[in-house]
Design a protein around this motif. Structure first.
Motif, PDB file in Angstrom:
ATOM      1  N   HIS A 254      13.065   1.466   6.122  1.00  0.00           N
ATOM      2  CA  HIS A 254      13.898   2.593   6.566  1.00  0.00           C
ATOM      3  C   HIS A 254      13.943   2.628   8.096  1.00  0.00           C
ATOM      4  O   HIS A 254      14.998   2.875   8.682  1.00  0.00           O
ATOM      5  CB  HIS A 254      13.372   3.918   6.023  1.00  0.00           C
ATOM      6  N   ALA A 255      12.793   2.384   8.748  1.00  0.00           N
ATOM      7  CA  ALA A 255      12.749   2.389  10.213  1.00  0.00           C
ATOM      8  C   ALA A 255      13.626   1.277  10.785  1.00  0.00           C
ATOM      9  O   ALA A 255      14.342   1.490  11.767  1.00  0.00           O
ATOM     10  CB  ALA A 255      11.308   2.231  10.695  1.00  0.00           C
TER      11      ALA A 255
ATOM     12  N   ALA B 172       5.891  -0.648   3.197  1.00  0.00           N
ATOM     13  CA  ALA B 172       7.043  -1.544   3.356  1.00  0.00           C
ATOM     14  C   ALA B 172       8.354  -0.775   3.284  1.00  0.00           C
ATOM     15  O   ALA B 172       9.285  -1.058   4.049  1.00  0.00           O
ATOM     16  CB  ALA B 172       7.006  -2.645   2.294  1.00  0.00           C
ATOM     17  N   GLN B 173       8.442   0.198   2.404  1.00  0.00           N
ATOM     18  CA  GLN B 173       9.664   0.994   2.288  1.00  0.00           C
ATOM     19  C   GLN B 173       9.896   1.828   3.546  1.00  0.00           C
ATOM     20  O   GLN B 173      11.018   1.914   4.038  1.00  0.00           O
ATOM     21  CB  GLN B 173       9.605   1.891   1.048  1.00  0.00           C
TER      22      GLN B 173
ATOM     23  N   MET C 249       0.836  -1.172   0.000  1.00  0.00           N
ATOM     24  CA  MET C 249       0.000   0.000   0.000  1.00  0.00           C
ATOM     25  C   MET C 249       0.891   1.249   0.000  1.00  0.00           C
ATOM     26  O   MET C 249       1.871   1.322   0.731  1.00  0.00           O
ATOM     27  CB  MET C 249      -0.904  -0.006   1.231  1.00  0.00           C
ATOM     28  N   TYR C 250       0.526   2.219  -0.806  1.00  0.00           N
ATOM     29  CA  TYR C 250       1.300   3.461  -0.887  1.00  0.00           C
ATOM     30  C   TYR C 250       1.019   4.352   0.313  1.00  0.00           C
ATOM     31  O   TYR C 250      -0.105   4.527   0.733  1.00  0.00           O
ATOM     32  CB  TYR C 250       0.971   4.230  -2.171  1.00  0.00           C
ATOM     33  N   VAL C 251       2.078   4.917   0.852  1.00  0.00           N
ATOM     34  CA  VAL C 251       1.980   5.904   1.924  1.00  0.00           C
ATOM     35  C   VAL C 251       2.082   7.284   1.297  1.00  0.00           C
ATOM     36  O   VAL C 251       1.302   8.166   1.597  1.00  0.00           O
ATOM     37  CB  VAL C 251       3.119   5.708   2.951  1.00  0.00           C
ATOM     38  N   CYS C 252       3.048   7.460   0.427  1.00  0.00           N
ATOM     39  CA  CYS C 252       3.290   8.735  -0.246  1.00  0.00           C
ATOM     40  C   CYS C 252       3.054   8.542  -1.741  1.00  0.00           C
ATOM     41  O   CYS C 252       3.897   7.962  -2.438  1.00  0.00           O
ATOM     42  CB  CYS C 252       4.720   9.209   0.017  1.00  0.00           C
ATOM     43  N   SER C 253       1.929   9.025  -2.215  1.00  0.00           N
ATOM     44  CA  SER C 253       1.637   8.865  -3.642  1.00  0.00           C
ATOM     45  C   SER C 253       2.435   9.853  -4.493  1.00  0.00           C
ATOM     46  O   SER C 253       2.653   9.615  -5.673  1.00  0.00           O
ATOM     47  CB  SER C 253       0.133   9.007  -3.909  1.00  0.00           C
ATOM     48  N   CYS C 254       2.896  10.941  -3.903  1.00  0.00           N
ATOM     49  CA  CYS C 254       3.706  11.915  -4.654  1.00  0.00           C
ATOM     50  C   CYS C 254       5.007  11.286  -5.150  1.00  0.00           C
ATOM     51  O   CYS C 254       5.458  11.568  -6.256  1.00  0.00           O
ATOM     52  CB  CYS C 254       4.026  13.132  -3.796  1.00  0.00           C
ATOM     53  N   PHE C 255       5.619  10.444  -4.323  1.00  0.00           N
ATOM     54  CA  PHE C 255       6.899   9.836  -4.678  1.00  0.00           C
ATOM     55  C   PHE C 255       6.829   8.311  -4.780  1.00  0.00           C
ATOM     56  O   PHE C 255       7.864   7.663  -4.947  1.00  0.00           O
ATOM     57  CB  PHE C 255       7.984  10.258  -3.679  1.00  0.00           C
ATOM     58  N   GLY C 256       5.634   7.740  -4.659  1.00  0.00           N
ATOM     59  CA  GLY C 256       5.471   6.295  -4.811  1.00  0.00           C
ATOM     60  C   GLY C 256       6.135   5.485  -3.709  1.00  0.00           C
ATOM     61  O   GLY C 256       6.666   4.407  -3.972  1.00  0.00           O
ATOM     62  N   ILE C 257       6.092   5.969  -2.475  1.00  0.00           N
ATOM     63  CA  ILE C 257       6.720   5.288  -1.350  1.00  0.00           C
ATOM     64  C   ILE C 257       5.670   4.422  -0.650  1.00  0.00           C
ATOM     65  O   ILE C 257       4.586   4.900  -0.314  1.00  0.00           O
ATOM     66  CB  ILE C 257       7.340   6.288  -0.348  1.00  0.00           C
ATOM     67  N   THR C 258       6.008   3.172  -0.406  1.00  0.00           N
ATOM     68  CA  THR C 258       5.079   2.232   0.198  1.00  0.00           C
ATOM     69  C   THR C 258       5.296   2.102   1.708  1.00  0.00           C
ATOM     70  O   THR C 258       6.332   2.515   2.235  1.00  0.00           O
ATOM     71  CB  THR C 258       5.233   0.829  -0.420  1.00  0.00           C
TER      72      THR C 258
END
Length: 74
Positions: free
Chosen positions: A17-18, A12-13, A1-10
């Motif tokens: 990072h966390a 999971a990504q 599922m996308y968190v940031c649709s502006c940059f396509g960050i999911t």
């Protein structure tokens, strides 16, 4: 599922990072730009990071205070 649709960050990504030690929304932004355009995903990123998402958080919480009270400084 996308968190940031502006940059396509999911999700999971962000979680990856966390796991690698990126513990704040600002650090996430530096790592992958999520949250730097419209800002609509910042609250979701905060929720994903939560209190226990960062493996270094425990070490940060255990660290001694950086400031010494003036009474003890002499």
């Amino acid at each position: 599922m996308y968190v940031c649709s502006c940059f396509g960050i999911t999700e999971a990504q962000v979680k990856q990072h966390a796991e690698n030690g990126t513990c704040t929304p600002r650090q996430i932004a530096s790592a992958c730009k999520a949250g730097t355009d419209c800002g609509g995903c910042v609250r979701r990123i905060q929720a994903l990071l939560g209190r226990g998402a960062c493996p270094r958080r425990e070490l940060i919480d255990q660290r001694a205070p950086a400031l010494v009270p003036l009474d003890d400084a002499a």
